[in-house]
Design an enzyme around this catalytic site. Structure first.
Site: not given
Ligand code: NAX
Length: 327
Positions: A15, A17, A98, A105, A112, A129, A159, A187
């Site tokens: 989402q 993306g 954790r 991760n 990567q 992110v 934030d 974060h």
């Molecule tokens: P989604 O679950 O909608 O999308 C994540 C996408 O990553 C999925 O399409 C999945 O297939 C793909 N993916 C998983 N492993 C992968 C890999 N090894 N290589 C390539 N793609 C891979 O999550 P979304 O809402 O887009 O959030 C993504 C990340 O952002 C989460 O970890 C979330 O916790 C983090 N966030 C970080 C924030 C920040 O301020 N730093 C805030 C927003 C968000 O919570």
């Protein structure tokens, strides 16, 4: 016209993306003159949805968008990359400790980092992110020894932006009136949004609000905003997270305005008692394409306690990934 910039987005079908790619392709990441080559990295199950997003990108006929490549291979995704936006991560599952989360991760950010090391452009800039963002950035960095350490950063700009609006609304001011706000640390819920150096209309923000509001409302509201969004929207922050990622890279490349700074998690040089090498959020300026930690701020006891607590959490995360052999 300017030389094209290759931007790799991981988790492209997620989402964030979906909210991010259109803004990159429209010219908001770098500037309105730089052509963009997009690389979308997904896991195999995400490829079809990524292709759908690429079809929609085609249908926008963005003048700056030169190409879109989709792959599930990290090496291919990061070949020649100038900007890597590492969004895809492993979310915390039910009952996951954790340590398990960090290990899962590690399985994403280690390869990567290796791929970035092997093939990215010399000027590559990386923004993580995907959570736990600071420590995921540390893992990727550890596996890219040929890339300058400072090119690995993690996002606390969301934030920061959340804090700007909370403060503006409290004072009936505009976000444009606020300068020098800082998010310190991780974060996570331990982050510390600092109003003791922030200025509203040229005067210290902390002196314009009640101490009780600052301690009991402002700090927890900013720190727990992610959970509040989930509660309200039934899904986690997406467009605002994408917006913050755009802001972070745009600032990194184009600089901060004179007399102001922003927040970003960057490798510590030991400033403010943050152990060297930890990727922790600081007040930062950007100039000539480089972030720098703002020096010489006085930290009072109230702030010291909170910065130390968040940094202690980062140390703990680092020690965990060290034990797992990930850094
Ligand atoms: P989604 O679950 O909608 O999308 C994540 C996408 O990553 C999925 O399409 C999945 O297939 C793909 N993916 C998983 N492993 C992968 C890999 N090894 N290589 C390539 N793609 C891979 O999550 P979304 O809402 O887009 O959030 C993504 C990340 O952002 C989460 O970890 C979330 O916790 C983090 N966030 C970080 C924030 C920040 O301020 N730093 C805030 C927003 C968000 O919570």
């Amino acid at each position: 016209t300017k030389a094209p910039v290759t931007v790799t987005v991981t988790g492209a079908a997620g989402q964030i993306g979906y909210a991010l790619l259109f803004r990159i392709a429209s010219g908001q990441l770098i500037d309105a003159e730089t052509p963009i080559k997009l690389r979308l990295l997904e896991i195999p199950q995400g490829l079809k949805a990524a292709e759908g997003t690429a079809m929609e990108l085609d249908d926008c006929a963005f003048p700056l968008l030169e190409s879109i490549d989709i792959t599930d291979d990290a090496r291919t995704a990061f070949e020649g990359t100038n900007v890597g936006l590492l969004v895809g991560a492993r979310p915390r599952g039910k009952g996951m400790e954790r340590g398990d989360l960090l290990e899962a991760n590690g399985g994403i950010f280690k390869p990567q980092g290796e791929a970035i090391n092997a093939g990215a452009a010399d000027d590559v800039r990386v923004l993580v992110v995907g959570n736990p963002a600071n420590t995921n950035a540390l893992i990727a960095q550890a596996h890219a020894p040929d890339v300058p350490a400072e090119r690995f950063t993690a996002m606390t700009r969301l934030d920061h932006n959340r804090a700007l609006t909370q403060l503006a609304q409290k004072l009936g001011a505009s976000v444009n009136d606020i300068r020098k706000l800082t998010i310190w640390g991780n974060h996570s819920a331990t982050q510390y949004p600092d109003l003791f150096h922030a200025e509203v209309g040229g005067k210290i923000a902390a002196e314009q609000v009640e101490q009780s509001w600052l301690a009991d409302e402002f700090i927890p509201t900013v720190a727990k905003r992610g959970a509040a969004i989930i509660e309200a929207r039934g899904a986690s922050s997406a467009a605002s997270a994408a917006n913050a990622a755009i802001d972070h890279v745009h600032t990194w490349v184009n600089g901060t305005p004179e007399g102001d700074w922003t927040s970003a998690a960057i490798p510590s040089d030991g400033s403010y008692g943050v152990p060297e090498g930890l990727i922790s959020s600081f007040p930062v300026t950007a100039k000539d394409g480089k972030f720098e930690i703002v020096q010489g701020l006085e930290i009072d006891e109230f702030s010291r306690e909170r910065i130390d607590a968040s940094v202690a959490e980062l140390v703990e995360e680092r020690d965990t990934v060290r034990k797992l052999g990930l850094v």
